[in-house]
Design an enzyme around this catalytic site. Structure first.
Site, PDB file in Angstrom:
ATOM      1  N   ILE A   1      44.999 -18.590  19.286  1.00  0.00           N
ATOM      2  CA  ILE A   1      45.301 -17.570  20.290  1.00  0.00           C
ATOM      3  C   ILE A   1      44.048 -17.206  21.095  1.00  0.00           C
ATOM      4  O   ILE A   1      44.110 -16.999  22.311  1.00  0.00           O
ATOM      5  CB  ILE A   1      45.880 -16.323  19.574  1.00  0.00           C
TER       6      ILE A   1
ATOM      7  N   SER B   1      48.538  -7.328  13.816  1.00  0.00           N
ATOM      8  CA  SER B   1      49.696  -8.142  13.462  1.00  0.00           C
ATOM      9  C   SER B   1      50.833  -7.237  13.014  1.00  0.00           C
ATOM     10  O   SER B   1      50.596  -6.122  12.538  1.00  0.00           O
ATOM     11  CB  SER B   1      49.339  -9.087  12.314  1.00  0.00           C
TER      12      SER B   1
ATOM     13  N   LYS C   1      45.087  -5.538   8.864  1.00  0.00           N
ATOM     14  CA  LYS C   1      45.740  -5.436  10.173  1.00  0.00           C
ATOM     15  C   LYS C   1      46.167  -3.989  10.449  1.00  0.00           C
ATOM     16  O   LYS C   1      46.210  -3.566  11.604  1.00  0.00           O
ATOM     17  CB  LYS C   1      46.915  -6.408  10.243  1.00  0.00           C
TER      18      LYS C   1
ATOM     19  N   TYR D   1      45.602  -8.995   3.867  1.00  0.00           N
ATOM     20  CA  TYR D   1      45.739  -9.272   5.299  1.00  0.00           C
ATOM     21  C   TYR D   1      46.482  -8.115   5.977  1.00  0.00           C
ATOM     22  O   TYR D   1      46.044  -7.614   7.013  1.00  0.00           O
ATOM     23  CB  TYR D   1      46.492 -10.590   5.477  1.00  0.00           C
TER      24      TYR D   1
END
Ligand SMILES: NC(=O)c1ccc[n+]([C@@H]2O[C@H](COP(=O)([O-])OP(=O)(O)OC[C@H]3O[C@@H](n4cnc5c(N)ncnc54)[C@H](OP(=O)(O)O)[C@@H]3O)[C@@H](O)[C@H]2O)c1
Ligand SMILES: *[C@@H]1O[C@H](CO)[C@@H](O)[C@H](O)[C@H]1NC(C)=O
Ligand SMILES: *[C@@H]1O[C@H](CO)[C@@H](O)[C@H](O)[C@H]1NC(C)=O
Ligand SMILES: *[C@@H]1O[C@H](CO)[C@@H](O)[C@H](O)[C@H]1NC(C)=O
Ligand SMILES: *[C@@H]1O[C@H](CO)[C@@H](O)[C@H](O)[C@H]1NC(C)=O
Ligand SMILES: *[C@@H]1O[C@H](CO)[C@@H](O)[C@H](O)[C@H]1NC(C)=O
Length: 316
Positions: free
Chosen positions: A46, A168, A204, A200
């Site tokens: 990205i 995210s 985020k 994770y």
């Protein structure tokens, strides 16, 4: 009968592809000649697609990456594709606070402007950073926290300017356990796939809380900030995960995940779209403001995370 079922499945799949998984294009036609942008983790995925678009708009684009050979080949590819020669690599390893400091020092010495900072790099892999923090917390949150703080004065001088942090949807399953940070220099231990996924998600959630608090601290300046979910995007993010995780994710990615150009759109929207100033601090998804759970806009948690992060970076 079988044909009928297959037809139904294909139809539902196609419908999902054009609805749930479809990401609208960033509508901004802004040109960026004379502007300088930093994109972290811009050698692939990205970040690379984001840097490519910004280069096409005429910006001076700095690819802040940890691997020189990968970064230089991305620089060459972007220069070739856009004809923009003002695309360059500067070394940044977010898993080392010393590297973040050196990057900021070099940048502030060599470059006169900073108009847009895109905190894009991220990983989903266990281990520790150079400073002994959990890798996922250290890179996804703490490294970007220090980087942003060190560059804030330059951003203020160059306002209107923006800080965009790629979070995210996984933040939904995250939590911030300050006791855990105090004892482990982390938000937990990533010794299984499941544990890494939890870390994770926590990291985020930190990205969103960081942006929430940053917006408050930037009131009265010409700097605004945004966090976002890029979509479910086909990238290398799972390459370093376990075989089991890759066995699950590879077919899912092939079927449902979209391309990196779509993945860059919400970052570009947050970086470029006019009229977003009143939404500073908000979370975006599909090029629009997205809903977040209460835990992701909790003032006290956001403030405490900022203060703890300052302490962990040796700033306070
Ligand atoms: N793909 C998705 O579906 C998805 C969904 C939600 C959110 N995101 C977020 O989107 C962002 C970009 O991810 P991606 O999917 O494009 O993944 P990717 O293809 O794996 O790219 C991640 C980038 O981050 C860099 N990076 C990792 N650790 C670093 C470090 N210590 N210092 C500097 N750079 C580092 C990587 O560098 P190397 O090439 O050297 O490893 C790479 O350039 C991440 O923040 C991720 O959490 C992705
Ligand atoms: C950089 O990436 C290349 C290509 O993937 C790899 O061969 C090399 O070992 C990496 N270098 C470092 C310092 O990680
Ligand atoms: C920054 O400037 C120094 C000194 O002029 C130079 O050695 C260094 O290579 C420059 N770095 C970048 C990334 O341009
Ligand atoms: C913000 O930018 C506007 C227009 O460029 C300028 O007039 C104003 O003084 C700036 N405010 C601050 C606090 O820098
Ligand atoms: C990551 O894995 C995918 C799928 O296995 C592969 O196509 C791609 O080349 C890998 N990327 C890197 C950088 O190793
Ligand atoms: C996997 O991890 C190694 C070292 O930990 C790193 O050099 C490599 O670039 C990573 N690969 C990907 C695709 O993230």
């Amino acid at each position: 009968m079988l044909l009928f079922i297959c037809g139904g499945v294909v139809a539902v799949y196609l419908l999902l592809c054009v609805t749930v998984f479809k990401i609208p294009k960033c509508k901004s036609t802004a040109k960026l000649h004379g502007k300088t942008v930093i994109v972290t983790g811009a050698n692939t995925g990205i970040g690379k697609a984001t840097a490519l678009d910004l280069a096409r708009r005429g910006a001076r684009v700095i690819l802040a990456c940890r691997n020189e050979s990968k970064a230089q080949s991305a620089v060459a590819a972007i220069q070739r594709e856009t004809g923009n020669k003002e695309v360059l690599y500067m070394h940044l390893d977010l898993a080392s606070l010393q590297s973040v400091r050196s990057f900021a020092e070099n940048f502030l010495k060599n470059e006169s402007r900073l108009d847009i900072l895109i905190n894009n790099a991220g990983l989903l892999m266990g281990g520790k950073t150079k400073d002994g923090f959990g890798m996922i917390f250290g890179v996804n949150h703490l490294g970007h926290f220090l980087l942003t703080v060190l560059l804030l004065d330059r951003l203020k001088e160059c306002g209107p300017s923006r800080v965009v942090t790629v979070s995210s949807l996984a933040h939904m399953w995250g939590k911030v356990d300050f006791n855990c940070i105090n004892t482990h220099k982390d938000l937990g231990l990533g010794n299984s796939d499941f544990a890494s996924l939890k870390l994770y998600s926590h990291s985020k959630l930190c990205n969103i809380l960081f942006t929430h608090e940053l917006a408050k601290r930037l009131k009265g300046t010409n700097v605004t900030c945004y966090s976002l979910h890029p979509g479910a995007i086909k990238t290398d993010i799972n390459n370093n995960s376990s075989l089991l995780w890759r066995l699950v994710m590879t077919p899912a990615m092939l079927l449902f995940f979209t391309d990196v150009d779509s993945g860059a759109q919400t970052s570009l929207h947050c970086a470029l779209q006019e009229g977003l100033d009143p939404l500073s601090g908000c979370y975006f998804s599909k090029c629009a403001v997205g809903k977040v759970p209460a835990k992701a806009r909790d003032d006290a948690t956001a403030k405490k995370l900022w203060e703890v992060s300052e302490r962990l970076c040796g700033l306070a």
